[in-house]
Every structure is written in C-alpha cells, then in structure tokens.
Motif scaffolding. Structure first.
Motif, PDB file in Angstrom:
ATOM      1  N   LYS A   1     -11.857  -0.193   9.474  1.00 18.36           N
ATOM      2  CA  LYS A   1     -11.714  -1.613   9.170  1.00 18.36           C
ATOM      3  C   LYS A   1     -13.062  -2.316   9.230  1.00 18.36           C
ATOM      4  N   ALA A   2     -13.878  -1.964  10.220  1.00 14.00           N
ATOM      5  CA  ALA A   2     -15.190  -2.598  10.379  1.00 14.00           C
ATOM      6  C   ALA A   2     -16.115  -2.291   9.203  1.00 14.00           C
ATOM      7  N   ILE A   3     -16.164  -1.039   8.771  1.00 18.07           N
ATOM      8  CA  ILE A   3     -17.062  -0.690   7.664  1.00 18.07           C
ATOM      9  C   ILE A   3     -16.553  -1.281   6.355  1.00 18.07           C
ATOM     10  N   THR A   4     -15.225  -1.347   6.198  1.00 14.86           N
ATOM     11  CA  THR A   4     -14.655  -1.955   4.996  1.00 14.86           C
ATOM     12  C   THR A   4     -14.965  -3.445   4.948  1.00 14.86           C
ATOM     13  N   LYS A   5     -14.826  -4.112   6.087  1.00 12.53           N
ATOM     14  CA  LYS A   5     -15.132  -5.542   6.156  1.00 12.53           C
ATOM     15  C   LYS A   5     -16.617  -5.793   5.889  1.00 12.53           C
ATOM     16  N   ALA A   6     -17.475  -4.953   6.454  1.00  7.81           N
ATOM     17  CA  ALA A   6     -18.917  -5.097   6.222  1.00  7.81           C
ATOM     18  C   ALA A   6     -19.268  -4.962   4.749  1.00  7.81           C
ATOM     19  N   ALA A   7     -18.474  -4.159   4.023  1.00  5.76           N
ATOM     20  CA  ALA A   7     -18.707  -3.957   2.593  1.00  5.76           C
ATOM     21  C   ALA A   7     -18.099  -5.071   1.747  1.00  5.76           C
ATOM     22  N   GLY A   8     -17.364  -5.989   2.392  1.00  9.63           N
ATOM     23  CA  GLY A   8     -16.762  -7.098   1.660  1.00  9.63           C
ATOM     24  C   GLY A   8     -15.341  -6.838   1.208  1.00  9.63           C
ATOM     25  N   GLY A   9     -14.721  -5.804   1.756  1.00 12.62           N
ATOM     26  CA  GLY A   9     -13.366  -5.457   1.354  1.00 12.62           C
ATOM     27  C   GLY A   9     -12.355  -5.660   2.464  1.00 12.62           C
ATOM     28  N   LYS A  10     -11.121  -5.257   2.169  1.00  9.43           N
ATOM     29  CA  LYS A  10     -10.036  -5.377   3.137  1.00  9.43           C
ATOM     30  C   LYS A  10      -9.347  -4.018   3.262  1.00  9.43           C
ATOM     31  N   LEU A  11      -9.217  -3.551   4.491  1.00 11.12           N
ATOM     32  CA  LEU A  11      -8.485  -2.316   4.751  1.00 11.12           C
ATOM     33  C   LEU A  11      -7.000  -2.644   4.767  1.00 11.12           C
ATOM     34  N   GLU A  12      -6.259  -2.124   3.804  1.00  8.10           N
ATOM     35  CA  GLU A  12      -4.817  -2.389   3.704  1.00  8.10           C
ATOM     36  C   GLU A  12      -3.992  -1.404   4.518  1.00  8.10           C
ATOM     37  N   ALA A  13      -4.444  -0.150   4.570  1.00 12.58           N
ATOM     38  CA  ALA A  13      -3.705   0.877   5.306  1.00 12.58           C
ATOM     39  C   ALA A  13      -4.665   1.975   5.728  1.00 12.58           C
ATOM     40  N   PHE A  14      -4.363   2.590   6.858  1.00 16.78           N
ATOM     41  CA  PHE A  14      -5.155   3.711   7.365  1.00 16.78           C
ATOM     42  C   PHE A  14      -4.195   4.721   7.960  1.00 16.78           C
ATOM     43  N   HIS A  15      -4.348   5.980   7.569  1.00 12.43           N
ATOM     44  CA  HIS A  15      -3.474   7.040   8.077  1.00 12.43           C
ATOM     45  C   HIS A  15      -4.295   8.279   8.399  1.00 12.43           C
ATOM     46  N   ILE A  16      -3.928   8.936   9.484  1.00 14.58           N
ATOM     47  CA  ILE A  16      -4.420  10.282   9.751  1.00 14.58           C
ATOM     48  C   ILE A  16      -3.452  11.204   9.012  1.00 14.58           C
ATOM     49  N   THR A  17      -3.994  12.188   8.309  1.00 21.64           N
ATOM     50  CA  THR A  17      -3.156  13.002   7.432  1.00 21.64           C
ATOM     51  C   THR A  17      -3.272  14.491   7.750  1.00 21.64           C
ATOM     52  N   THR A  18      -2.287  15.240   7.301  1.00 26.26           N
ATOM     53  CA  THR A  18      -2.347  16.691   7.344  1.00 26.26           C
ATOM     54  C   THR A  18      -2.672  17.174   5.942  1.00 26.26           C
ATOM     55  N   GLY A  19      -3.013  18.422   5.828  1.00 28.78           N
ATOM     56  CA  GLY A  19      -3.339  18.962   4.512  1.00 28.78           C
ATOM     57  C   GLY A  19      -4.837  19.074   4.324  1.00 28.78           C
ATOM     58  N   PRO A  20      -5.297  18.931   3.094  1.00 27.77           N
ATOM     59  CA  PRO A  20      -6.719  19.164   2.816  1.00 27.77           C
ATOM     60  C   PRO A  20      -7.659  18.063   3.320  1.00 27.77           C
ATOM     61  N   THR A  21      -7.122  16.903   3.714  1.00 26.73           N
ATOM     62  CA  THR A  21      -7.978  15.835   4.241  1.00 26.73           C
ATOM     63  C   THR A  21      -7.453  15.366   5.597  1.00 26.73           C
ATOM     64  N   ASP A  22      -8.328  14.724   6.358  1.00 22.62           N
ATOM     65  CA  ASP A  22      -7.987  14.262   7.710  1.00 22.62           C
ATOM     66  C   ASP A  22      -7.524  12.819   7.755  1.00 22.62           C
ATOM     67  N   PHE A  23      -7.953  12.025   6.772  1.00 22.02           N
ATOM     68  CA  PHE A  23      -7.562  10.617   6.766  1.00 22.02           C
ATOM     69  C   PHE A  23      -7.399  10.110   5.347  1.00 22.02           C
ATOM     70  N   SER A  24      -6.630   9.027   5.248  1.00 23.12           N
ATOM     71  CA  SER A  24      -6.411   8.334   3.979  1.00 23.12           C
ATOM     72  C   SER A  24      -6.417   6.850   4.278  1.00 23.12           C
TER      73      SER A  24
ATOM     74  N   GLY B   1     -20.692   1.726   1.771  1.00 31.09           N
ATOM     75  CA  GLY B   1     -20.081   1.860   3.084  1.00 31.09           C
ATOM     76  C   GLY B   1     -19.673   3.293   3.377  1.00 31.09           C
ATOM     77  N   LEU B   2     -19.125   3.970   2.377  1.00 29.08           N
ATOM     78  CA  LEU B   2     -18.745   5.366   2.551  1.00 29.08           C
ATOM     79  C   LEU B   2     -19.968   6.251   2.729  1.00 29.08           C
ATOM     80  N   MET B   3     -21.041   5.911   2.039  1.00 24.77           N
ATOM     81  CA  MET B   3     -22.293   6.653   2.216  1.00 24.77           C
ATOM     82  C   MET B   3     -22.821   6.476   3.637  1.00 24.77           C
ATOM     83  N   ALA B   4     -22.680   5.266   4.185  1.00 25.80           N
ATOM     84  CA  ALA B   4     -23.132   5.012   5.557  1.00 25.80           C
ATOM     85  C   ALA B   4     -22.365   5.882   6.546  1.00 25.80           C
ATOM     86  N   ALA B   5     -21.045   5.991   6.359  1.00 23.64           N
ATOM     87  CA  ALA B   5     -20.234   6.829   7.243  1.00 23.64           C
ATOM     88  C   ALA B   5     -20.613   8.303   7.092  1.00 23.64           C
TER      89      ALA B   5
END
Length: 109
Positions: free
Chosen positions: A30-53, A67-71
């Motif tokens: 949420k913090a990195i999304t806000k810093a980029a000027g956006g809004k985090l609508e949903a965040f999930h930890i996931t199973t399968g080929p990725t860890d988060f969505s 922002g994604l490059m910063a992370a």
C-alpha cells in the motif's frame, strides 16, 4: 484510473527477513502504491507460481512500474508481472468499437 493486476514472488532474502521479523506486506504494498500515486484495491498472498497478487488503480503506469522497480531493486521481489485489467463495462465498450472497426479490416488472403 487504469487498473492493473500485479503478481510476483518474494526473493529468498525477503522470505528470510519475513521469518526473522514478520511484517504486514499488504501495508508495504500500500505504501509503495501510494508513493507512486495509485491506490491499492486488493492484496493477496497466493499459492501457485507467484507469492502475491495485488490490484492497483493508477493513472500513470510509468509511476507504477517505477514503484515495482524500487521493490525489485531492494531485493525483495522477483518475477513481477503487470497485467492491465478492464471492467465489464469497459469490455462492453470495446466490443461495440470492434463491431464498428470490423468493416474497415481486410483479412489476409
């Protein structure tokens, strides 16, 4: 605002850090999304080929990518994928436009 679905994986170093000092990764997203000027609508930890969505609304996609490059540059995430998402009403409008454009397209052959 444009909507994007972002997925990715935590690096081994990030997982080690989360095990030694558990933290709220949604708050971090949420913090990195806000810093980029956006809004985090949903965040999930996931199973399968990725860890988060996460679902992000933002006007400036270059800021989202920065922002994604910063992370990623911090060594926390890898295999980040960004997918543009459309609402059902936006898709309905696309279908209407496609019907109008179809007459101007000539298939090969």
């Amino acid at each position: 605002m444009a909507r994007f679905i972002v997925t990715g994986c935590y690096t081994p170093a990030a997982i080690k850090g989360m095990m030694s000092k558990p933290s709220d990764r949604e708050a971090a997203a949420k913090a990195i999304t806000k810093a980029a000027g956006g809004k985090l609508e949903a965040f999930h930890i996931t199973t399968g080929p990725t860890d988060f969505s996460m679902t992000v609304s933002i006007d400036d996609v270059t800021s989202l990518m920065a922002g994604l490059m910063a992370a990623g540059g911090a060594g926390a995430v890898t295999n980040v994928q960004t997918i543009r998402a459309f609402s059902s009403s936006e898709f309905t409008e696309m279908q209407k436009k496609a019907g109008k454009f179809a007459a101007s397209y000539k298939a090969p052959g």
